[in-house]
Motif scaffolding. Structure first.
Motif, PDB file in Angstrom:
ATOM      1  N   PHE A  43     -11.170  -4.584   7.449  1.00  0.00           N
ATOM      2  CA  PHE A  43     -10.892  -5.916   7.272  1.00  0.00           C
ATOM      3  C   PHE A  43     -10.944  -6.701   8.201  1.00  0.00           C
ATOM      4  O   PHE A  43     -11.141  -6.162   9.530  1.00  0.00           O
ATOM      5  CB  PHE A  43      -9.228  -6.060   6.874  1.00  0.00           C
ATOM      6  N   ARG A  44     -10.929  -8.024   8.386  1.00  0.00           N
ATOM      7  CA  ARG A  44     -11.214  -8.905   9.425  1.00  0.00           C
ATOM      8  C   ARG A  44      -9.929  -8.808  10.533  1.00  0.00           C
ATOM      9  O   ARG A  44      -8.721  -8.833   9.858  1.00  0.00           O
ATOM     10  CB  ARG A  44     -11.370 -10.249   9.114  1.00  0.00           C
ATOM     11  N   THR A  45     -10.168  -9.091  11.752  1.00  0.00           N
ATOM     12  CA  THR A  45      -9.097  -8.916  12.764  1.00  0.00           C
ATOM     13  C   THR A  45      -8.477 -10.410  12.837  1.00  0.00           C
ATOM     14  O   THR A  45      -9.231 -11.526  12.667  1.00  0.00           O
ATOM     15  CB  THR A  45      -9.749  -8.867  14.229  1.00  0.00           C
ATOM     16  N   TYR A  46      -7.274 -10.553  12.885  1.00  0.00           N
ATOM     17  CA  TYR A  46      -6.336 -11.761  12.993  1.00  0.00           C
ATOM     18  C   TYR A  46      -6.645 -12.290  14.529  1.00  0.00           C
ATOM     19  O   TYR A  46      -6.158 -11.578  15.382  1.00  0.00           O
ATOM     20  CB  TYR A  46      -4.921 -11.543  12.597  1.00  0.00           C
ATOM     21  N   THR A  47      -6.984 -13.513  14.597  1.00  0.00           N
ATOM     22  CA  THR A  47      -7.458 -13.961  15.863  1.00  0.00           C
ATOM     23  C   THR A  47      -6.402 -15.034  16.489  1.00  0.00           C
ATOM     24  O   THR A  47      -5.851 -15.729  15.506  1.00  0.00           O
ATOM     25  CB  THR A  47      -8.694 -14.534  16.112  1.00  0.00           C
ATOM     26  N   PRO A  48      -6.186 -15.372  17.662  1.00  0.00           N
ATOM     27  CA  PRO A  48      -5.333 -16.279  18.125  1.00  0.00           C
ATOM     28  C   PRO A  48      -6.061 -17.557  17.554  1.00  0.00           C
ATOM     29  O   PRO A  48      -5.145 -18.656  17.327  1.00  0.00           O
ATOM     30  CB  PRO A  48      -5.254 -16.385  19.766  1.00  0.00           C
ATOM     31  N   GLU A  49      -7.252 -17.758  17.371  1.00  0.00           N
ATOM     32  CA  GLU A  49      -7.721 -19.192  16.793  1.00  0.00           C
ATOM     33  C   GLU A  49      -7.011 -19.365  15.595  1.00  0.00           C
ATOM     34  O   GLU A  49      -6.884 -20.366  14.987  1.00  0.00           O
ATOM     35  CB  GLU A  49      -9.295 -19.217  17.074  1.00  0.00           C
ATOM     36  N   GLN A  50      -7.235 -18.146  14.410  1.00  0.00           N
ATOM     37  CA  GLN A  50      -6.928 -18.344  13.193  1.00  0.00           C
ATOM     38  C   GLN A  50      -5.445 -18.762  13.196  1.00  0.00           C
ATOM     39  O   GLN A  50      -4.737 -19.447  12.344  1.00  0.00           O
ATOM     40  CB  GLN A  50      -7.053 -16.984  12.510  1.00  0.00           C
ATOM     41  N   VAL A  61       0.871  -1.188   0.038  1.00  0.00           N
ATOM     42  CA  VAL A  61      -0.071  -0.052   0.113  1.00  0.00           C
ATOM     43  C   VAL A  61       0.823   1.309  -0.035  1.00  0.00           C
ATOM     44  O   VAL A  61       2.093   1.372   0.685  1.00  0.00           O
ATOM     45  CB  VAL A  61      -1.127  -0.077   1.214  1.00  0.00           C
ATOM     46  N   ALA A  62       0.371   2.274  -0.663  1.00  0.00           N
ATOM     47  CA  ALA A  62       1.074   3.554  -0.769  1.00  0.00           C
ATOM     48  C   ALA A  62       0.251   4.686   0.000  1.00  0.00           C
ATOM     49  O   ALA A  62      -1.171   4.511  -0.264  1.00  0.00           O
ATOM     50  CB  ALA A  62       1.281   3.817  -2.025  1.00  0.00           C
ATOM     51  N   GLY A  63       0.799   5.654   0.464  1.00  0.00           N
ATOM     52  CA  GLY A  63      -0.160   6.921   1.031  1.00  0.00           C
ATOM     53  C   GLY A  63      -0.248   6.793   2.506  1.00  0.00           C
ATOM     54  O   GLY A  63      -0.544   5.674   2.958  1.00  0.00           O
ATOM     55  N   TRP A  64       0.201   7.760   3.212  1.00  0.00           N
ATOM     56  CA  TRP A  64       0.233   7.760   4.863  1.00  0.00           C
ATOM     57  C   TRP A  64      -1.020   7.039   5.170  1.00  0.00           C
ATOM     58  O   TRP A  64      -0.933   6.399   6.215  1.00  0.00           O
ATOM     59  CB  TRP A  64       0.649   8.947   5.208  1.00  0.00           C
ATOM     60  N   PRO A  65      -2.350   7.593   4.795  1.00  0.00           N
ATOM     61  CA  PRO A  65      -3.287   6.970   5.515  1.00  0.00           C
ATOM     62  C   PRO A  65      -3.570   5.709   5.460  1.00  0.00           C
ATOM     63  O   PRO A  65      -3.632   4.908   6.611  1.00  0.00           O
ATOM     64  CB  PRO A  65      -4.811   7.701   4.797  1.00  0.00           C
ATOM     65  N   LYS A  66      -3.387   4.994   4.225  1.00  0.00           N
ATOM     66  CA  LYS A  66      -3.175   3.377   4.213  1.00  0.00           C
ATOM     67  C   LYS A  66      -2.089   2.605   4.929  1.00  0.00           C
ATOM     68  O   LYS A  66      -2.253   1.749   5.672  1.00  0.00           O
ATOM     69  CB  LYS A  66      -3.234   3.298   2.716  1.00  0.00           C
ATOM     70  N   VAL A  67      -0.893   3.348   5.061  1.00  0.00           N
ATOM     71  CA  VAL A  67       0.182   2.932   5.617  1.00  0.00           C
ATOM     72  C   VAL A  67      -0.038   2.934   7.044  1.00  0.00           C
ATOM     73  O   VAL A  67       0.322   1.835   7.829  1.00  0.00           O
ATOM     74  CB  VAL A  67       1.501   3.692   5.379  1.00  0.00           C
ATOM     75  N   GLU A  68      -0.675   3.856   7.640  1.00  0.00           N
ATOM     76  CA  GLU A  68      -1.104   4.009   8.902  1.00  0.00           C
ATOM     77  C   GLU A  68      -1.996   2.812   9.468  1.00  0.00           C
ATOM     78  O   GLU A  68      -1.977   2.417  10.568  1.00  0.00           O
ATOM     79  CB  GLU A  68      -1.520   5.239   9.273  1.00  0.00           C
ATOM     80  N   THR A  69      -2.739   2.676   8.414  1.00  0.00           N
ATOM     81  CA  THR A  69      -3.901   1.461   8.853  1.00  0.00           C
ATOM     82  C   THR A  69      -3.221   0.118   9.025  1.00  0.00           C
ATOM     83  O   THR A  69      -3.405  -0.593   9.947  1.00  0.00           O
ATOM     84  CB  THR A  69      -4.950   1.541   7.606  1.00  0.00           C
ATOM     85  N   VAL A  70      -2.340  -0.026   8.014  1.00  0.00           N
ATOM     86  CA  VAL A  70      -1.479  -1.386   7.973  1.00  0.00           C
ATOM     87  C   VAL A  70      -0.696  -1.410   9.393  1.00  0.00           C
ATOM     88  O   VAL A  70      -0.786  -2.470   9.794  1.00  0.00           O
ATOM     89  CB  VAL A  70      -0.655  -1.490   6.816  1.00  0.00           C
ATOM     90  N   LEU A  71      -0.069  -0.339   9.517  1.00  0.00           N
ATOM     91  CA  LEU A  71       0.736  -0.319  10.913  1.00  0.00           C
ATOM     92  C   LEU A  71      -0.284  -0.598  12.204  1.00  0.00           C
ATOM     93  O   LEU A  71       0.422  -1.197  13.002  1.00  0.00           O
ATOM     94  CB  LEU A  71       1.536   1.024  10.889  1.00  0.00           C
ATOM     95  N   GLY A  72      -1.080   0.034  12.050  1.00  0.00           N
ATOM     96  CA  GLY A  72      -2.114  -0.362  13.181  1.00  0.00           C
ATOM     97  C   GLY A  72      -2.630  -1.713  13.234  1.00  0.00           C
ATOM     98  O   GLY A  72      -2.688  -2.339  14.399  1.00  0.00           O
ATOM     99  N   ALA A  73      -2.751  -2.577  12.236  1.00  0.00           N
ATOM    100  CA  ALA A  73      -3.130  -3.906  12.013  1.00  0.00           C
ATOM    101  C   ALA A  73      -2.068  -4.655  12.585  1.00  0.00           C
ATOM    102  O   ALA A  73      -2.036  -5.702  13.419  1.00  0.00           O
ATOM    103  CB  ALA A  73      -3.336  -4.327  10.667  1.00  0.00           C
ATOM    104  N   ILE A  74      -0.825  -4.438  12.238  1.00  0.00           N
ATOM    105  CA  ILE A  74       0.266  -5.020  12.591  1.00  0.00           C
ATOM    106  C   ILE A  74       0.526  -4.736  14.160  1.00  0.00           C
ATOM    107  O   ILE A  74       0.715  -5.902  15.021  1.00  0.00           O
ATOM    108  CB  ILE A  74       1.773  -4.579  11.914  1.00  0.00           C
TER     109      ILE A  74
END
Length: 164
Positions: free
Chosen positions: A145-152, A101-114
């Motif tokens: 997007f879906r949250t990654y869970t410990p079960e997954q 992904v490119a563009g700070w808003p999207k990068v920030e979203t991915v960093l939040g997911a990490i």
């Protein structure tokens, strides 16, 4: 454990990532991943390597006196020797791009997911590749997007264990 590469080393089985850090101008860094080796070229540049099949995230940002020029994050799986791969700037020979992904808003979203994954005690480098692809497609169209869970994660680790 990180090993230090010497000048002239050619770890042909590894994926090499060229990183640059010039504060507030060009900042390339690894957000997560298990670095197999590192070579410092000078005070602003280094090369890190990743073993085949390992997953890592590289963030690239550039700016000037007026602010951000570009920002992007790539989550990549390092290919095995001889395996086909996609080309990627600063990555040799390339990799299996799971998320881009490119563009700070999207990068920030991915960093939040990490951050959310790591807050659960899960190493981002161990997350199922399909989850990174899922996040890529959803962020690209500005959808949740879906949250990654410990079960997954447990299910992914079991499947991965069966394949080896």
């Amino acid at each position: 454990m990180t090993t230090h590469m010497q000048a002239g080393d050619t770890p042909s089985v590894h994926t090499l990532v060229h990183l640059t850090w010039c504060e507030n101008r060009i900042e390339h860094w690894i957000r997560f991943g298990r670095i197999a080796g590192e070579q410092r070229l000078d005070r602003h540049r280094r090369i890190v390597s990743f073993a085949p099949d390992s997953i890592f995230a590289c963030v690239r940002w550039a700016g000037n006196a007026h602010g951000t020029i570009t920002s992007r994050i790539d989550i990549v799986r390092a290919p095995a020797p001889g395996e086909s791969c996609q080309t990627l700037a600063f990555v040799q020979p390339g990799g299996d791009i799971l998320l881009r992904v490119a563009g700070w808003p999207k990068v920030e979203t991915v960093l939040g997911a990490i951050n959310a994954i790591e807050a659960q005690g899960i190493a981002a480098a161990d997350v199922a590749p399909d989850h990174w692809r899922h996040i890529h497609t959803r962020v690209a169209v500005t959808e949740p997007f879906r949250t990654y869970t410990p079960e997954q994660h447990r299910a992914w680790l079991r499947r991965r264990g069966l394949r080896t």
